[in-house]
Design a protein around this motif. Structure first.
Motif, PDB file in Angstrom:
ATOM      1  N   PHE A 158       2.524   1.768  -3.388  1.00 44.28           N
ATOM      2  CA  PHE A 158       1.549   2.243  -4.368  1.00 44.28           C
ATOM      3  C   PHE A 158       1.203   3.710  -4.134  1.00 44.28           C
ATOM      4  N   ALA A 159       0.994   4.098  -2.859  1.00 49.35           N
ATOM      5  CA  ALA A 159       0.648   5.486  -2.553  1.00 49.35           C
ATOM      6  C   ALA A 159       1.783   6.428  -2.947  1.00 49.35           C
ATOM      7  N   GLU A 160       3.021   6.023  -2.672  1.00 47.13           N
ATOM      8  CA  GLU A 160       4.159   6.875  -3.012  1.00 47.13           C
ATOM      9  C   GLU A 160       4.278   7.052  -4.523  1.00 47.13           C
ATOM     10  N   ARG A 161       4.187   5.968  -5.254  1.00 48.52           N
ATOM     11  CA  ARG A 161       4.336   6.043  -6.714  1.00 48.52           C
ATOM     12  C   ARG A 161       3.167   6.780  -7.354  1.00 48.52           C
ATOM     13  N   LEU A 162       1.965   6.583  -6.814  1.00 50.00           N
ATOM     14  CA  LEU A 162       0.792   7.232  -7.394  1.00 50.00           C
ATOM     15  C   LEU A 162       0.886   8.750  -7.268  1.00 50.00           C
ATOM     16  N   THR A 163       1.264   9.239  -6.089  1.00 51.34           N
ATOM     17  CA  THR A 163       1.335  10.690  -5.906  1.00 51.34           C
ATOM     18  C   THR A 163       2.438  11.310  -6.758  1.00 51.34           C
TER      19      THR A 163
ATOM     20  N   TYR B 284       0.832  -1.207   0.000  1.00 56.48           N
ATOM     21  CA  TYR B 284       0.000   0.000   0.000  1.00 56.48           C
ATOM     22  C   TYR B 284       0.865   1.255   0.000  1.00 56.48           C
TER      23      TYR B 284
ATOM     24  N   ASN C  35       3.606  14.660 -11.470  1.00 60.14           N
ATOM     25  CA  ASN C  35       4.274  14.826 -12.770  1.00 60.14           C
ATOM     26  C   ASN C  35       5.343  15.925 -12.732  1.00 60.14           C
TER      27      ASN C  35
ATOM     28  N   PHE D 226      11.402   8.427 -11.136  1.00 62.80           N
ATOM     29  CA  PHE D 226      10.309   7.462 -11.273  1.00 62.80           C
ATOM     30  C   PHE D 226      10.542   6.526 -12.448  1.00 62.80           C
TER      31      PHE D 226
ATOM     32  N   TYR E 135       3.508  10.118  -9.675  1.00 63.52           N
ATOM     33  CA  TYR E 135       3.046  10.074 -11.068  1.00 63.52           C
ATOM     34  C   TYR E 135       1.978  11.145 -11.328  1.00 63.52           C
ATOM     35  N   TYR E 136       1.085  11.319 -10.361  1.00 68.24           N
ATOM     36  CA  TYR E 136       0.019  12.309 -10.545  1.00 68.24           C
ATOM     37  C   TYR E 136       0.589  13.724 -10.519  1.00 68.24           C
TER      38      TYR E 136
ATOM     39  N   GLN F 297      11.157   2.411 -13.005  1.00 69.36           N
ATOM     40  CA  GLN F 297      10.075   1.637 -13.605  1.00 69.36           C
ATOM     41  C   GLN F 297      10.500   0.938 -14.895  1.00 69.36           C
TER      42      GLN F 297
END
Length: 453
Positions: free
Chosen positions: A300-305, A297, A310, A318, A307-308, A322
């Motif tokens: 995922f939270a770290e990568r999502l923020t 979790y 940008n 990032f 990526y969002y 990846q």
């Protein structure tokens, strides 16, 4: 849960490694000591020649050494948190596990605390971090997270050593009464005059209860402060508010894996099958599964923020993890920390001793890679592209890393040789715990507490 092993057999079985020594023990200690000696010689060579023998170059000035520092400090959370929490909730199955875990805490902290010194160009001046009165009126910079690390680790090591030493006193007295010669004198000194009186038992239980309550916030704060080493720095993907709980969760995750692996080795080589049962591995396996899901979790939270958001500087880091140069290590990390433990620990049929050991080995590899991927890609891709660089470890760093694992194994082997690795008195208390079934068991328990543990 516990086997109906007679008290005398419990004592004899757990004291056997202390009183009888096999040639295999000397071979193991000799091999591990050679590896540790090679690491010390490597460190000496680095001090005389300089950091040019390592792969540490601009802009990556941390790399392997700080990776090992964070990794070992994380491993240290195995004993204190697990043992303290299980003591407070009075979980009966914890009794054979607590000392194994508490020993990991002390030894991992000792090893981890060495790496900031190893990382210094002039390690003989490490005492400059200590805020002591001096005639030059030079004080450390209290705004530096490195100074915070000194206070946190020193406090944690002191509390953990005391938390490990308190339950050892009754077992030292037991060894004192069974040993002869110099062993009797040494263990008599370590027993601190223990006679097993009601007053002594009451004070011991009170002290352990106080330490269990106090050590939990200290353990959580230590790895939170370690995370401040990163989150306080303006480096891509470090300046994050999630780093505190992220690091604490990762520390508990790797600590449980280290505990399971240590228990399996002790069970195999010291023949402790009558004390370390499959239920202990199953319960710790469930905890490991929960921490694997929590770790996934946070990742995922770290990568999502990122990526969002940008942001160009963070996106460079990032994408390097990846699908760039560090992508193989990243996906190995995800596989080791999530994809392998998830099926092994989710199904009861697979959550055996062997399954838990495989999952734990996988987690330890994955968590070391996670620390490496937090540090190196971010330092390799600073805000301006002209400051980008690459890092490759040199044999000196690899040898020092290998020697720390050997040092951990050596300290643990010597500890298991000199101290009962399973708390004898706690096992006896568990076997004679009052049950509502019969009055005879209550009388046996009272007799146990009136005499020796």
């Amino acid at each position: 849960m516990m086997s109906a092993t007679p008290t005398r057999d419990v004592t004899s079985a757990l004291l056997a490694p202390l009183l009888k020594t096999s040639w295999r023990f000397y071979v193991l200690v000799g091999v591990l000591a050679l590896v540790v000696a090679a690491g010390l010689l490597t460190w000496t060579y680095q001090m005389f020649v300089g950091f040019g023998v390592t792969g540490i170059r601009w802009p990556v000035f941390w790399a392997f050494y700080v990776t090992n520092f964070v990794f070992w400090i994380g491993i240290s959370h195995a004993g204190t948190l697990i043992s303290a929490i299980l003591r407070l909730v009075n979980a009966g199955w914890r009794r054979p596990v607590t000392r194994c875990a508490e020993a990991i805490t002390v030894f991992a902290l000792m090893i981890g605390a060495m790496f900031p010194i190893i990382h210094l160009g002039r390690p003989w001046l490490f005492f400059w971090l200590v805020p002591y009165p001096n005639q030059r009126r030079i004080w450390p910079n209290f705004r530096s997270p490195l100074v915070w690390d000194f206070f946190a680790i020193t406090t944690y090591l002191t509390g953990s050593a005391l938390f490990l030493a308190l339950p050892l006193i009754p077992d030292f007295a037991l060894v004192r009464d069974r040993a002869t010669g110099w062993r009797r004198r040494v263990y008599g000194w370590l027993a601190l005059g223990w006679q097993g009186t009601t007053r002594q038992w009451h004070r011991l239980e009170s002290a352990m209860q106080i330490m269990a309550i106090a050590i939990i916030p200290v353990a959580v704060s230590v790895h939170t402060i370690v995370s401040f080493d990163f989150s306080m720095a303006p480096v891509p993907m470090w300046h994050s508010t999630i780093f505190g709980p992220y690091f604490v969760a990762g520390a508990i995750f790797s600590g449980i894996a280290a505990l399971i692996l240590a228990m399996a080795l002790l069970r195999r080589f010291l023949h402790l099958e009558d004390f370390l049962h499959p239920v202990h591995f199953e319960n710790l396996g469930k905890l490991l599964l929960m921490m694997s899901l929590l770790w996934a979790y946070f990742v995922f939270a770290e990568r999502l923020t990122v990526y969002y958001g940008n942001e160009p500087s963070e996106m460079a880091v990032f994408w390097s993890t990846q699908r760039g140069a560090y992508a193989p290590l990243y996906w190995i990390m995800v596989t080791c920390n999530f994809l392998i433990p998830l099926p092994l620990l989710s199904f009861r049929r697979l959550r055996t001793i062997a399954g838990c050991v495989v999952a734990s080995c996988s987690v330890l590899i994955g968590m070391w890679l996670e620390r490496f991927l937090i540090i190196v890609p971010s330092l390799s891709h600073k805000y301006l592209s002209y400051s980008w660089g690459r890092y490759r470890p040199r044999p000196v760093e690899i040898m020092l890393t290998v020697s720390t694992f050997a040092a951990m194994a050596l300290l643990y082997a010597l500890f298991a040789k000199l101290v009962p690795i399973i708390s004898i008195w706690e096992l006896k208390v568990g076997q004679h715990a009052p049950q509502p079934a019969t009055m005879q068991e209550n009388e046996d328990t009272q007799g146990l507490w009136r005499t020796q543990p």
